[in-house]
Design a protein around this motif. Structure first.
Motif, PDB file in Angstrom:
ATOM      1  N   PHE A  26       0.825  -1.207   0.000  1.00  0.00           N
ATOM      2  CA  PHE A  26       0.000   0.000   0.000  1.00  0.00           C
ATOM      3  C   PHE A  26       0.861   1.260   0.000  1.00  0.00           C
ATOM      4  O   PHE A  26       0.548   2.247  -0.665  1.00  0.00           O
ATOM      5  N   PHE A  27       1.943   1.249   0.749  1.00  0.00           N
ATOM      6  CA  PHE A  27       2.824   2.415   0.886  1.00  0.00           C
ATOM      7  C   PHE A  27       4.004   2.386  -0.089  1.00  0.00           C
ATOM      8  O   PHE A  27       5.023   3.021   0.158  1.00  0.00           O
ATOM      9  N   ASP A  28       3.897   1.673  -1.193  1.00  0.00           N
ATOM     10  CA  ASP A  28       5.028   1.523  -2.114  1.00  0.00           C
ATOM     11  C   ASP A  28       5.186   2.669  -3.109  1.00  0.00           C
ATOM     12  O   ASP A  28       6.060   2.651  -3.959  1.00  0.00           O
ATOM     13  N   GLY A  29       4.344   3.682  -3.010  1.00  0.00           N
ATOM     14  CA  GLY A  29       4.461   4.845  -3.888  1.00  0.00           C
ATOM     15  C   GLY A  29       3.794   4.675  -5.238  1.00  0.00           C
ATOM     16  O   GLY A  29       3.847   5.576  -6.065  1.00  0.00           O
ATOM     17  N   SER A  30       3.136   3.561  -5.474  1.00  0.00           N
ATOM     18  CA  SER A  30       2.469   3.349  -6.761  1.00  0.00           C
ATOM     19  C   SER A  30       0.967   3.599  -6.632  1.00  0.00           C
ATOM     20  O   SER A  30       0.428   3.620  -5.523  1.00  0.00           O
ATOM     21  N   LEU A  32      -1.036   6.082  -6.688  1.00  0.00           N
ATOM     22  CA  LEU A  32      -1.469   7.076  -5.708  1.00  0.00           C
ATOM     23  C   LEU A  32      -2.911   7.524  -5.932  1.00  0.00           C
ATOM     24  O   LEU A  32      -3.630   7.796  -4.966  1.00  0.00           O
ATOM     25  N   ALA A  33      -3.344   7.610  -7.180  1.00  0.00           N
ATOM     26  CA  ALA A  33      -4.697   8.091  -7.474  1.00  0.00           C
ATOM     27  C   ALA A  33      -5.764   7.209  -6.823  1.00  0.00           C
ATOM     28  O   ALA A  33      -6.810   7.716  -6.401  1.00  0.00           O
ATOM     29  N   THR A  34      -5.496   5.927  -6.695  1.00  0.00           N
ATOM     30  CA  THR A  34      -6.480   5.026  -6.083  1.00  0.00           C
ATOM     31  C   THR A  34      -6.462   5.101  -4.557  1.00  0.00           C
ATOM     32  O   THR A  34      -7.334   4.533  -3.912  1.00  0.00           O
ATOM     33  N   LYS A  35      -5.501   5.804  -4.005  1.00  0.00           N
ATOM     34  CA  LYS A  35      -5.339   5.855  -2.550  1.00  0.00           C
ATOM     35  C   LYS A  35      -5.647   7.236  -1.972  1.00  0.00           C
ATOM     36  O   LYS A  35      -5.472   7.459  -0.773  1.00  0.00           O
ATOM     37  N   ILE A  36      -6.089   8.164  -2.835  1.00  0.00           N
ATOM     38  CA  ILE A  36      -6.436   9.502  -2.345  1.00  0.00           C
ATOM     39  C   ILE A  36      -7.549   9.362  -1.319  1.00  0.00           C
ATOM     40  O   ILE A  36      -8.508   8.626  -1.518  1.00  0.00           O
ATOM     41  N   GLY A  37      -7.422  10.070  -0.232  1.00  0.00           N
ATOM     42  CA  GLY A  37      -8.386  10.003   0.854  1.00  0.00           C
ATOM     43  C   GLY A  37      -7.816   9.309   2.075  1.00  0.00           C
ATOM     44  O   GLY A  37      -8.250   9.548   3.191  1.00  0.00           O
ATOM     45  N   PHE A  38      -6.822   8.446   1.863  1.00  0.00           N
ATOM     46  CA  PHE A  38      -6.185   7.780   2.998  1.00  0.00           C
ATOM     47  C   PHE A  38      -5.545   8.838   3.891  1.00  0.00           C
ATOM     48  O   PHE A  38      -4.876   9.747   3.414  1.00  0.00           O
ATOM     49  N   LEU A  55      -1.762  15.356  10.335  1.00  0.00           N
ATOM     50  CA  LEU A  55      -2.435  14.433   9.423  1.00  0.00           C
ATOM     51  C   LEU A  55      -1.675  14.388   8.114  1.00  0.00           C
ATOM     52  O   LEU A  55      -1.336  15.425   7.546  1.00  0.00           O
ATOM     53  N   LEU A  56      -1.395  13.180   7.648  1.00  0.00           N
ATOM     54  CA  LEU A  56      -0.612  12.976   6.434  1.00  0.00           C
ATOM     55  C   LEU A  56      -1.428  12.200   5.412  1.00  0.00           C
ATOM     56  O   LEU A  56      -2.153  11.263   5.764  1.00  0.00           O
ATOM     57  N   GLY A  57      -1.261  12.573   4.159  1.00  0.00           N
ATOM     58  CA  GLY A  57      -1.892  11.848   3.067  1.00  0.00           C
ATOM     59  C   GLY A  57      -0.911  10.877   2.437  1.00  0.00           C
ATOM     60  O   GLY A  57       0.285  10.865   2.748  1.00  0.00           O
ATOM     61  N   ILE A  58      -1.415  10.078   1.538  1.00  0.00           N
ATOM     62  CA  ILE A  58      -0.620   9.020   0.913  1.00  0.00           C
ATOM     63  C   ILE A  58       0.580   9.580   0.149  1.00  0.00           C
ATOM     64  O   ILE A  58       1.596   8.904   0.012  1.00  0.00           O
ATOM     65  N   GLY A  59       0.509  10.815  -0.314  1.00  0.00           N
ATOM     66  CA  GLY A  59       1.611  11.410  -1.062  1.00  0.00           C
ATOM     67  C   GLY A  59       2.735  11.934  -0.191  1.00  0.00           C
ATOM     68  O   GLY A  59       3.681  12.542  -0.697  1.00  0.00           O
ATOM     69  N   GLU A  60       2.651  11.687   1.111  1.00  0.00           N
ATOM     70  CA  GLU A  60       3.700  12.125   2.036  1.00  0.00           C
ATOM     71  C   GLU A  60       4.370  10.947   2.726  1.00  0.00           C
ATOM     72  O   GLU A  60       5.196  11.130   3.618  1.00  0.00           O
ATOM     73  N   LEU A  61       4.007   9.733   2.307  1.00  0.00           N
ATOM     74  CA  LEU A  61       4.473   8.510   2.949  1.00  0.00           C
ATOM     75  C   LEU A  61       5.032   7.555   1.907  1.00  0.00           C
ATOM     76  O   LEU A  61       4.470   7.414   0.817  1.00  0.00           O
ATOM     77  N   TYR A  62       6.098   6.875   2.260  1.00  0.00           N
ATOM     78  CA  TYR A  62       6.686   5.886   1.357  1.00  0.00           C
ATOM     79  C   TYR A  62       7.431   4.840   2.188  1.00  0.00           C
ATOM     80  O   TYR A  62       8.203   5.179   3.086  1.00  0.00           O
ATOM     81  N   VAL A  63       7.192   3.575   1.899  1.00  0.00           N
ATOM     82  CA  VAL A  63       7.873   2.469   2.574  1.00  0.00           C
ATOM     83  C   VAL A  63       8.853   1.836   1.581  1.00  0.00           C
ATOM     84  O   VAL A  63       8.440   1.151   0.653  1.00  0.00           O
ATOM     85  N   PRO A  64      10.164   2.079   1.770  1.00  0.00           N
ATOM     86  CA  PRO A  64      11.155   1.550   0.822  1.00  0.00           C
ATOM     87  C   PRO A  64      11.560   0.104   1.073  1.00  0.00           C
ATOM     88  O   PRO A  64      12.087  -0.549   0.177  1.00  0.00           O
ATOM     89  N   THR A 160      -2.234  19.312  -6.271  1.00  0.00           N
ATOM     90  CA  THR A 160      -1.848  18.557  -5.076  1.00  0.00           C
ATOM     91  C   THR A 160      -1.431  17.149  -5.459  1.00  0.00           C
ATOM     92  O   THR A 160      -0.397  16.648  -5.011  1.00  0.00           O
ATOM     93  N   PHE A 161      -2.217  16.515  -6.307  1.00  0.00           N
ATOM     94  CA  PHE A 161      -1.904  15.151  -6.717  1.00  0.00           C
ATOM     95  C   PHE A 161      -0.570  15.094  -7.458  1.00  0.00           C
ATOM     96  O   PHE A 161       0.254  14.212  -7.198  1.00  0.00           O
ATOM     97  N   GLU A 162      -0.330  16.038  -8.345  1.00  0.00           N
ATOM     98  CA  GLU A 162       0.949  16.074  -9.067  1.00  0.00           C
ATOM     99  C   GLU A 162       2.106  16.286  -8.097  1.00  0.00           C
ATOM    100  O   GLU A 162       3.167  15.668  -8.234  1.00  0.00           O
ATOM    101  N   ARG A 163       1.913  17.160  -7.102  1.00  0.00           N
ATOM    102  CA  ARG A 163       2.954  17.384  -6.097  1.00  0.00           C
ATOM    103  C   ARG A 163       3.221  16.095  -5.326  1.00  0.00           C
ATOM    104  O   ARG A 163       4.365  15.750  -5.051  1.00  0.00           O
TER     105      ARG A 163
END
Length: 178
Positions: A26-30, A32-38, A55-64, A160-163
């Motif tokens: 889920f947090f792999d950075g791929s 993202l459009a399907t995860k908006i709202g998390f 509060l953080l959205g999916i575009g601020e998190l990444y699990v490497p 926001t999504f592009e960022r």
């Protein structure tokens, strides 16, 4: 004790020190459009000893990898100041019908070599890499957690999504370099 003898109010608690496969994906950075709202809640301890929630959205998190979480924060955010100071935080969120709380120890991620302008264009983000101390997933047998805090992008949602896409790509580079 048989299943029929277990009280219906019993809680299931899974403890982990590595990301479960589903969360890691889920947090792999791929996608993202399907995860908006998390929404995840990052709980830090400020200089006065007060607990603060960001509060953080999916575009601020990444699990490497299996043990780390990378964050991209605005430089003026109180969470960025708190992590720079005491480097400990808890991340809480709802996923797959469970409430998660993950205790992490953070280190600042160095600026990616040659990417100073990219980082500046992203607003001068401050990035951190956190290692899991311990994580818990809690479920109860009498109810399903269907969501936690969620949000909907409003004005400027495309920007926001592009960022977010750019932020996660930067986090991937920073995590790989660290």
């Amino acid at each position: 004790m048989t299943d029929s003898a277990v009280p219906k109010h019993a809680q299931d608690l899974d403890i982990f020190d590595e990301w479960p496969d589903g969360l890691r994906a889920f947090f792999d950075g791929s996608s993202l459009a399907t995860k908006i709202g998390f929404t995840a809640s990052l709980v830090t301890n400020d200089a006065n000893g007060h607990l603060r929630t960001s509060l953080l959205g999916i575009g601020e998190l990444y699990v490497p990898d299996s043990r780390r979480l990378c964050l991209a924060l605005w430089p003026q955010a109180r969470a960025a100041r708190a992590l720079a100071q005491n480097r400990r935080a808890a991340l809480t969120f709802v996923f797959d019908e469970a409430f998660y709380q993950v205790q992490l120890a953070f280190e600042p991620l160095p600026v990616v070599e040659g990417a100073e302008e990219e980082l500046k264009a992203l607003g001068g983000l401050v990035c951190f890499s956190g290692s899991i101390d311990t994580g818990e997933a809690q479920r109860v047998r009498y109810a399903r957690i269907t969501s936690g805090m969620t949000f909907e992008l409003a004005e400027g949602k495309d920007a926001t999504f592009e960022r977010w896409i750019e932020q996660v790509e930067y986090l991937k580079k920073a995590a790989a370099q660290a």
